[in-house]
Design a protein around this motif. Structure first.
Motif, PDB file in Angstrom:
ATOM      1  N   PHE A 142      -5.339   7.123   2.226  1.00 32.52           N
ATOM      2  CA  PHE A 142      -4.929   6.054   1.154  1.00 32.52           C
ATOM      3  C   PHE A 142      -4.961   6.409  -0.056  1.00 32.52           C
ATOM      4  O   PHE A 142      -5.712   7.202  -0.441  1.00 32.52           O
ATOM      5  CB  PHE A 142      -6.213   5.171   1.591  1.00 32.52           C
ATOM      6  CG  PHE A 142      -6.293   3.961   0.410  1.00 32.52           C
ATOM      7  CD1 PHE A 142      -6.874   3.859  -0.910  1.00 32.52           C
ATOM      8  CD2 PHE A 142      -5.468   2.716   0.576  1.00 32.52           C
ATOM      9  CE1 PHE A 142      -6.513   2.752  -1.559  1.00 32.52           C
ATOM     10  CE2 PHE A 142      -5.412   1.701  -0.199  1.00 32.52           C
ATOM     11  CZ  PHE A 142      -5.965   1.545  -1.265  1.00 32.52           C
TER      12      PHE A 142
ATOM     13  N   TYR B 289       0.874  -1.244  -0.135  1.00 35.24           N
ATOM     14  CA  TYR B 289       0.121  -0.014  -0.248  1.00 35.24           C
ATOM     15  C   TYR B 289       0.997   1.061   0.051  1.00 35.24           C
ATOM     16  O   TYR B 289       2.052   1.119   0.562  1.00 35.24           O
ATOM     17  CB  TYR B 289      -0.868   0.027   1.232  1.00 35.24           C
ATOM     18  CG  TYR B 289      -1.392  -1.283   1.592  1.00 35.24           C
ATOM     19  CD1 TYR B 289      -0.918  -2.323   2.383  1.00 35.24           C
ATOM     20  CD2 TYR B 289      -3.064  -1.505   1.225  1.00 35.24           C
ATOM     21  CE1 TYR B 289      -1.613  -3.391   2.787  1.00 35.24           C
ATOM     22  CE2 TYR B 289      -3.415  -2.819   1.406  1.00 35.24           C
ATOM     23  CZ  TYR B 289      -2.833  -3.698   2.039  1.00 35.24           C
ATOM     24  OH  TYR B 289      -3.334  -4.887   2.704  1.00 35.24           O
TER      25      TYR B 289
ATOM     26  N   ALA C  31     -13.444  -2.598   1.676  1.00 37.58           N
ATOM     27  CA  ALA C  31     -12.708  -3.375   0.615  1.00 37.58           C
ATOM     28  C   ALA C  31     -11.554  -3.117   0.153  1.00 37.58           C
ATOM     29  O   ALA C  31     -11.211  -1.945  -0.020  1.00 37.58           O
ATOM     30  CB  ALA C  31     -13.855  -3.525  -0.462  1.00 37.58           C
ATOM     31  N   GLY C  32     -10.842  -4.022  -0.286  1.00 32.94           N
ATOM     32  CA  GLY C  32      -9.279  -3.913  -0.971  1.00 32.94           C
ATOM     33  C   GLY C  32      -8.413  -3.396   0.462  1.00 32.94           C
ATOM     34  O   GLY C  32      -7.349  -3.127  -0.169  1.00 32.94           O
ATOM     35  N   ASN C  33      -8.947  -3.955   1.788  1.00 35.50           N
ATOM     36  CA  ASN C  33      -8.012  -3.701   2.590  1.00 35.50           C
ATOM     37  C   ASN C  33      -7.719  -2.073   2.817  1.00 35.50           C
ATOM     38  O   ASN C  33      -6.573  -1.848   3.200  1.00 35.50           O
ATOM     39  CB  ASN C  33      -6.833  -4.555   2.614  1.00 35.50           C
ATOM     40  CG  ASN C  33      -6.367  -5.052   3.807  1.00 35.50           C
ATOM     41  OD1 ASN C  33      -7.140  -4.967   5.052  1.00 35.50           O
ATOM     42  ND2 ASN C  33      -5.154  -5.533   4.354  1.00 35.50           N
ATOM     43  N   MET C  34      -8.369  -1.209   2.413  1.00 40.65           N
ATOM     44  CA  MET C  34      -8.237   0.262   2.270  1.00 40.65           C
ATOM     45  C   MET C  34      -8.436   0.740   3.864  1.00 40.65           C
ATOM     46  O   MET C  34      -9.506   0.584   4.235  1.00 40.65           O
ATOM     47  CB  MET C  34      -9.134   0.889   1.361  1.00 40.65           C
ATOM     48  CG  MET C  34      -8.778   2.393   1.337  1.00 40.65           C
ATOM     49  SD  MET C  34      -9.716   3.077  -0.024  1.00 40.65           S
ATOM     50  CE  MET C  34     -11.441   3.259   0.698  1.00 40.65           C
TER      51      MET C  34
ATOM     52  N   SER D 271      -3.600   0.295  -3.067  1.00 45.37           N
ATOM     53  CA  SER D 271      -3.196  -1.114  -2.836  1.00 45.37           C
ATOM     54  C   SER D 271      -2.914  -1.846  -3.929  1.00 45.37           C
ATOM     55  O   SER D 271      -3.463  -1.727  -5.106  1.00 45.37           O
ATOM     56  CB  SER D 271      -4.468  -1.625  -1.836  1.00 45.37           C
ATOM     57  OG  SER D 271      -5.555  -2.062  -2.589  1.00 45.37           O
TER      58      SER D 271
ATOM     59  N   ARG E  86     -11.585  -0.183   8.286  1.00 50.32           N
ATOM     60  CA  ARG E  86     -10.987  -0.918   6.878  1.00 50.32           C
ATOM     61  C   ARG E  86     -12.065  -1.103   6.034  1.00 50.32           C
ATOM     62  O   ARG E  86     -13.271  -1.571   6.564  1.00 50.32           O
ATOM     63  CB  ARG E  86     -10.448  -2.417   7.432  1.00 50.32           C
ATOM     64  CG  ARG E  86     -10.046  -3.164   5.941  1.00 50.32           C
ATOM     65  CD  ARG E  86     -10.022  -4.599   6.564  1.00 50.32           C
ATOM     66  NE  ARG E  86      -9.803  -5.672   5.336  1.00 50.32           N
ATOM     67  CZ  ARG E  86     -10.658  -6.090   4.797  1.00 50.32           C
ATOM     68  NH1 ARG E  86     -11.731  -5.928   4.907  1.00 50.32           N
ATOM     69  NH2 ARG E  86     -10.514  -6.891   3.509  1.00 50.32           N
TER      70      ARG E  86
ATOM     71  N   TYR F 200       0.273   5.449   1.158  1.00 53.78           N
ATOM     72  CA  TYR F 200      -0.770   6.480   1.926  1.00 53.78           C
ATOM     73  C   TYR F 200       0.279   7.527   1.925  1.00 53.78           C
ATOM     74  O   TYR F 200       1.343   7.531   1.796  1.00 53.78           O
ATOM     75  CB  TYR F 200      -0.923   5.939   3.419  1.00 53.78           C
ATOM     76  CG  TYR F 200      -1.741   4.746   3.636  1.00 53.78           C
ATOM     77  CD1 TYR F 200      -1.348   3.521   3.305  1.00 53.78           C
ATOM     78  CD2 TYR F 200      -3.207   4.915   3.922  1.00 53.78           C
ATOM     79  CE1 TYR F 200      -2.172   2.352   3.669  1.00 53.78           C
ATOM     80  CE2 TYR F 200      -3.898   3.988   4.057  1.00 53.78           C
ATOM     81  CZ  TYR F 200      -3.462   2.716   3.972  1.00 53.78           C
ATOM     82  OH  TYR F 200      -4.404   1.564   4.176  1.00 53.78           O
TER      83      TYR F 200
ATOM     84  N   GLN G 176      -1.798  -3.923   8.874  1.00 51.10           N
ATOM     85  CA  GLN G 176      -1.003  -3.184   7.833  1.00 51.10           C
ATOM     86  C   GLN G 176       0.207  -2.458   8.562  1.00 51.10           C
ATOM     87  O   GLN G 176       0.130  -2.057   9.607  1.00 51.10           O
ATOM     88  CB  GLN G 176      -1.597  -2.166   7.150  1.00 51.10           C
ATOM     89  CG  GLN G 176      -2.770  -2.658   6.203  1.00 51.10           C
ATOM     90  CD  GLN G 176      -3.397  -1.715   5.367  1.00 51.10           C
ATOM     91  OE1 GLN G 176      -2.758  -0.747   4.944  1.00 51.10           O
ATOM     92  NE2 GLN G 176      -4.500  -1.933   4.747  1.00 51.10           N
TER      93      GLN G 176
ATOM     94  N   SER H  96      -5.109  -3.226  -6.579  1.00 52.83           N
ATOM     95  CA  SER H  96      -6.317  -3.576  -6.064  1.00 52.83           C
ATOM     96  C   SER H  96      -7.479  -2.737  -5.837  1.00 52.83           C
ATOM     97  O   SER H  96      -8.608  -2.857  -6.284  1.00 52.83           O
ATOM     98  CB  SER H  96      -6.125  -4.428  -4.776  1.00 52.83           C
ATOM     99  OG  SER H  96      -5.469  -5.525  -5.022  1.00 52.83           O
ATOM    100  N   GLU H  97      -7.032  -1.647  -5.051  1.00 50.07           N
ATOM    101  CA  GLU H  97      -7.954  -0.508  -5.116  1.00 50.07           C
ATOM    102  C   GLU H  97      -7.263   0.920  -5.211  1.00 50.07           C
ATOM    103  O   GLU H  97      -6.061   0.800  -4.823  1.00 50.07           O
ATOM    104  CB  GLU H  97      -8.650  -0.580  -3.700  1.00 50.07           C
ATOM    105  CG  GLU H  97      -9.536  -1.558  -3.285  1.00 50.07           C
ATOM    106  CD  GLU H  97     -10.605  -1.405  -4.023  1.00 50.07           C
ATOM    107  OE1 GLU H  97     -11.382  -2.839  -4.028  1.00 50.07           O
ATOM    108  OE2 GLU H  97     -11.200  -0.494  -4.151  1.00 50.07           O
TER     109      GLU H  97
ATOM    110  N   ARG I 252      -4.741 -10.683   3.168  1.00 52.70           N
ATOM    111  CA  ARG I 252      -5.925  -9.594   3.289  1.00 52.70           C
ATOM    112  C   ARG I 252      -6.949 -10.286   4.170  1.00 52.70           C
ATOM    113  O   ARG I 252      -7.955  -9.950   4.620  1.00 52.70           O
ATOM    114  CB  ARG I 252      -6.214  -9.283   2.002  1.00 52.70           C
ATOM    115  CG  ARG I 252      -7.307  -7.982   2.022  1.00 52.70           C
ATOM    116  CD  ARG I 252      -7.553  -7.350   0.728  1.00 52.70           C
ATOM    117  NE  ARG I 252      -8.096  -8.227  -0.306  1.00 52.70           N
ATOM    118  CZ  ARG I 252      -8.340  -7.932  -1.659  1.00 52.70           C
ATOM    119  NH1 ARG I 252      -7.942  -7.037  -2.026  1.00 52.70           N
ATOM    120  NH2 ARG I 252      -8.905  -9.090  -2.256  1.00 52.70           N
TER     121      ARG I 252
END
Lengths: 115, 111
Positions: free
Chosen positions: A45, A33, B95-98, A48, B93, A35, A104, A55-56, A98
């Motif tokens: 954020f 990740y 979705a996507g572990n954000m 990821s 947290r 940030y 994290q 992913s995101e 995950r």
């Protein structure tokens, strides 16, 4: 104790220049990740990354940003054309799995100053 | 809806006292709530975390209380010490572990 490392600790760049921030996640971790934290503000954020793909990503992570895992250990964040408002502390983080563990672990950060 | 609201922004506690930091959220899809401690010039360090099926979790002097119906959770630091002086962030947290972070609380413990 394993830890996330980041280089450089401080990067000064001129507006419009490209910068690459580097991270070495914890060795057995699979999720990575980025940030950022603007001075005095909350941690936000950016993106990821898992299995060599994003992913995101947040709204902040626009076309100027990209991430890459160029080898088995490094994870990089590239900002193509820096702006003054990109000045912030950038943190890399990693997590093992995950689904099993959401924990994290953050690196010490890279302070980016855009002049 | 993705916001996590944290209060107070700053807190001064005497050594040996109890520090209490509160967070509230709207998004019911959040499924994991960690607290991070950050010292100046350092990255956030994971302190303690809770899942929403548990109402309380204690680790040493640190306790998380979780109220699912109120969508609130809090960190209690018992017997606060000068070494606890730092900025504390709650997070949630999705979705996507954000992780979505709260605004932070700067804690000062006076000797």
């Amino acid at each position: 104790e394993p830890e996330v490392t980041q280089t450089p600790s401080h990067q000064v760049t001129q507006m419009g220049q490209e910068v690459i921030l580097r991270c070495v996640p914890i060795s057995n971790h699979l999720y990575f990740y980025w940030y950022r934290q603007i001075l005095g503000q909350k941690v936000e954020f950016l993106v990821s990354f898992y299995n060599n793909e994003i992913s995101e990503k947040s709204e902040i992570f626009d076309d100027q940003f990209s991430v890459e895992r160029p080898d088995g250990s490094n994870f990089t964040l590239k900002i193509r054309s820096t702006k003054l408002e990109d000045s912030a502390m950038y943190f890399c983080a990693s997590s093992a799995d995950r689904q099993v563990s959401y924990e994290q672990y953050f690196g010490p950060g890279t302070r980016l100053t855009v002049t | 809806q993705q916001q996590v609201k944290q209060s107070p922004q700053s807190l001064i506690v005497q050594k040996g006292g109890i520090s209490i930091i509160n967070c509230a959220y709207e998004n019911t899809a959040f499924d994991y709530f960690p607290w991070y401690q950050q010292f100046p010039g350092k990255g956030p360090a994971l302190l303690i975390a809770i899942r929403p099926d548990v109402s309380e979790k204690k680790e040493g002097r640190f306790t998380i209380s979780f109220n699912k119906s109120a969508k609130q959770f809090s960190l209690h630091i018992m017997d606060s010490q000068p070494g606890d002086s730092a900025t504390y962030f709650c997070a949630a947290r999705s979705a996507g572990n954000m992780l979505t972070f709260g605004g932070g609380t700067r804690l000062m413990v006076k000797p």
